[in-house]
Design a protein around this motif. Sequence first.
Motif, mmCIF file in Angstrom:
data_model
loop_
_atom_site.group_PDB
_atom_site.id
_atom_site.type_symbol
_atom_site.label_atom_id
_atom_site.label_comp_id
_atom_site.label_asym_id
_atom_site.label_seq_id
_atom_site.Cartn_x
_atom_site.Cartn_y
_atom_site.Cartn_z
ATOM 1 N N LYS A 25 70.958 -5.294 48.741
ATOM 2 C CA LYS A 25 71.325 -3.966 48.268
ATOM 3 C C LYS A 25 70.831 -3.755 46.846
ATOM 4 C CE LYS A 25 75.351 -3.376 51.233
ATOM 5 N NZ LYS A 25 76.801 -3.417 51.303
ATOM 6 N N SER A 26 70.933 -4.772 45.999
ATOM 7 C CA SER A 26 70.447 -4.663 44.629
ATOM 8 C C SER A 26 68.947 -4.469 44.604
ATOM 9 C CB SER A 26 70.821 -5.916 43.823
ATOM 10 O OG SER A 26 72.215 -6.033 43.728
ATOM 11 N N ILE A 27 68.239 -5.226 45.417
ATOM 12 C CA ILE A 27 66.787 -5.103 45.481
ATOM 13 C C ILE A 27 66.407 -3.726 45.992
ATOM 14 C CG2 ILE A 27 64.714 -5.950 46.669
ATOM 15 C CD1 ILE A 27 66.039 -8.771 46.524
ATOM 16 N N ASN A 28 67.067 -3.276 47.066
ATOM 17 C CA ASN A 28 66.761 -1.962 47.606
ATOM 18 C C ASN A 28 67.046 -0.863 46.595
ATOM 19 O OD1 ASN A 28 65.878 -2.952 50.032
ATOM 20 N ND2 ASN A 28 67.848 -2.718 51.054
ATOM 21 N N LYS A 29 68.102 -1.001 45.830
ATOM 22 C CA LYS A 29 68.437 -0.003 44.827
ATOM 23 C C LYS A 29 67.347 0.062 43.763
ATOM 24 C CE LYS A 29 72.114 1.548 41.778
ATOM 25 N NZ LYS A 29 73.410 1.276 41.209
ATOM 26 N N MET A 30 66.787 -1.078 43.376
ATOM 27 C CA MET A 30 65.727 -1.094 42.382
ATOM 28 C C MET A 30 64.441 -0.501 42.942
ATOM 29 S SD MET A 30 66.197 -4.695 40.314
ATOM 30 C CE MET A 30 65.770 -5.692 41.718
ATOM 31 N N MET A 31 64.217 -0.616 44.243
ATOM 32 C CA MET A 31 62.981 -0.162 44.843
ATOM 33 C C MET A 31 63.005 1.325 45.184
ATOM 34 S SD MET A 31 62.230 -3.486 47.234
ATOM 35 C CE MET A 31 61.018 -2.647 48.198
ATOM 36 N N THR A 32 64.164 1.918 45.266
ATOM 37 C CA THR A 32 64.269 3.334 45.576
ATOM 38 C C THR A 32 64.732 4.078 44.339
ATOM 39 O OG1 THR A 32 66.543 3.096 46.352
ATOM 40 C CG2 THR A 32 64.805 2.892 48.001
ATOM 41 N N THR A 33 64.545 5.374 44.360
ATOM 42 C CA THR A 33 64.946 6.171 43.210
ATOM 43 C C THR A 33 65.855 7.295 43.675
ATOM 44 O OG1 THR A 33 62.967 7.488 43.493
ATOM 45 C CG2 THR A 33 62.858 5.707 41.903
ATOM 46 N N PRO A 34 66.788 7.691 42.835
ATOM 47 C CA PRO A 34 67.660 8.807 43.189
ATOM 48 C C PRO A 34 66.842 10.083 43.393
ATOM 49 C CG PRO A 34 68.499 7.635 41.276
ATOM 50 C CD PRO A 34 67.137 7.088 41.564
ATOM 51 N N LYS A 35 67.389 10.990 44.183
ATOM 52 C CA LYS A 35 66.681 12.225 44.505
ATOM 53 C C LYS A 35 66.347 13.053 43.269
ATOM 54 C CE LYS A 35 68.524 12.696 49.131
ATOM 55 N NZ LYS A 35 69.316 13.490 50.045
ATOM 56 N N ASP A 36 67.171 12.978 42.239
ATOM 57 C CA ASP A 36 66.934 13.786 41.053
ATOM 58 C C ASP A 36 66.086 13.079 40.001
ATOM 59 O OD1 ASP A 36 68.913 11.955 40.472
ATOM 60 O OD2 ASP A 36 70.143 13.353 39.339
ATOM 61 N N SER A 37 65.579 11.898 40.295
ATOM 62 C CA SER A 37 64.723 11.182 39.360
ATOM 63 C C SER A 37 63.325 11.788 39.351
ATOM 64 C CB SER A 37 64.607 9.707 39.749
ATOM 65 O OG SER A 37 65.802 9.042 39.527
ATOM 66 N N VAL A 38 62.673 11.632 38.219
ATOM 67 C CA VAL A 38 61.272 12.025 38.107
ATOM 68 C C VAL A 38 60.498 10.864 37.496
ATOM 69 C CG1 VAL A 38 61.667 14.518 37.975
ATOM 70 C CG2 VAL A 38 61.671 13.156 35.873
ATOM 71 N N LEU A 39 59.220 10.847 37.759
ATOM 72 C CA LEU A 39 58.347 9.803 37.240
ATOM 73 C C LEU A 39 57.708 10.300 35.949
ATOM 74 C CD1 LEU A 39 57.000 7.024 37.674
ATOM 75 C CD2 LEU A 39 55.240 8.218 39.018
ATOM 76 N N ARG A 40 57.951 9.588 34.868
ATOM 77 C CA ARG A 40 57.377 9.936 33.568
ATOM 78 C C ARG A 40 56.140 9.074 33.333
ATOM 79 N NH1 ARG A 40 60.281 14.379 32.174
ATOM 80 N NH2 ARG A 40 62.424 13.894 31.672
ATOM 81 N N HIS A 41 55.078 9.734 32.920
ATOM 82 C CA HIS A 41 53.822 9.087 32.565
ATOM 83 C C HIS A 41 53.655 9.316 31.062
ATOM 84 C CE1 HIS A 41 49.618 7.839 33.099
ATOM 85 N NE2 HIS A 41 49.196 8.977 32.586
ATOM 86 N N VAL A 42 53.908 8.284 30.275
ATOM 87 C CA VAL A 42 53.880 8.403 28.821
ATOM 88 C C VAL A 42 52.540 7.877 28.308
ATOM 89 C CG1 VAL A 42 55.042 7.771 26.670
ATOM 90 C CG2 VAL A 42 56.372 7.975 28.794
ATOM 91 N N VAL A 43 51.854 8.705 27.539
ATOM 92 C CA VAL A 43 50.532 8.362 27.026
ATOM 93 C C VAL A 43 50.565 8.534 25.509
ATOM 94 C CG1 VAL A 43 48.062 8.866 27.171
ATOM 95 C CG2 VAL A 43 49.524 9.255 29.161
ATOM 96 N N ILE A 44 50.190 7.479 24.787
ATOM 97 C CA ILE A 44 50.246 7.516 23.320
ATOM 98 C C ILE A 44 48.861 7.175 22.772
ATOM 99 C CG2 ILE A 44 51.402 6.615 21.268
ATOM 100 C CD1 ILE A 44 53.773 5.901 23.133
ATOM 101 N N PHE A 45 48.344 8.043 21.904
ATOM 102 C CA PHE A 45 46.982 7.905 21.387
ATOM 103 C C PHE A 45 46.947 7.473 19.929
ATOM 104 C CE2 PHE A 45 45.532 11.615 24.304
ATOM 105 C CZ PHE A 45 45.348 10.753 25.367
ATOM 106 N N LYS A 46 45.923 6.678 19.630
ATOM 107 C CA LYS A 46 45.514 6.402 18.250
ATOM 108 C C LYS A 46 44.049 6.827 18.185
ATOM 109 C CE LYS A 46 45.431 2.071 16.765
ATOM 110 N NZ LYS A 46 45.410 0.783 16.036
ATOM 111 N N PHE A 47 43.749 7.758 17.307
ATOM 112 C CA PHE A 47 42.384 8.256 17.195
ATOM 113 C C PHE A 47 41.587 7.437 16.186
ATOM 114 C CE2 PHE A 47 44.741 11.942 18.775
ATOM 115 C CZ PHE A 47 43.951 12.282 19.870
ATOM 116 N N LYS A 48 40.276 7.449 16.363
ATOM 117 C CA LYS A 48 39.382 6.762 15.428
ATOM 118 C C LYS A 48 39.528 7.393 14.047
ATOM 119 C CE LYS A 48 35.953 5.332 18.817
ATOM 120 N NZ LYS A 48 34.559 5.486 19.286
ATOM 121 N N ALA A 49 39.303 6.592 13.018
ATOM 122 C CA ALA A 49 39.453 7.062 11.639
ATOM 123 C C ALA A 49 38.518 8.222 11.327
ATOM 124 C CB ALA A 49 39.215 5.912 10.664
#
Length: 136
Positions: A25-49
């Motif tokens: 049950k613990s493993i299954n809970k980690m593998m599934t997501t609640p219906k109201d969850s969303v997937l966040r894709h976080v992108v952080i940039f460092k630009f050339k000088a």
Amino acid sequence: MKNIILLLFFSLSITNYASTSTNNKSINKMMTTPKDSVLRHVVIFKFKADATKQQITAIEEAFSALPSKISQIKDYEWGLNNSPEGLSKGFTHCFFVTFKSEEDRAIYLPHPDHKAFVTQLTPILDDVFVLDYWTN
């Protein structure tokens, strides 16, 4: 004696089943997501000088245009680092791209408009940090 052995075996079997069931049950809970969850894709940039303000502004605008071009993007926001801690390691821009599913992200990543954005970004990008996570 035979009854005691059977009782011990039965007791161990139930304990093992309960433990396995709880772990599954613990493993299954980690593998599934609640219906109201969303997937966040976080992108952080460092630009050339040597990246100019105009080049960086063009990247900000190009990234901000992606939600109107790629329907799988459910939400988008970005901002500039203003942390007083001095731990940014030169990263200045943080972008949050939100998806409803991993399938939507899988469409976004190779999408021609995303690829065109990456091509525009690459010449002035010094480093990038990406982290994806499911919200609770």
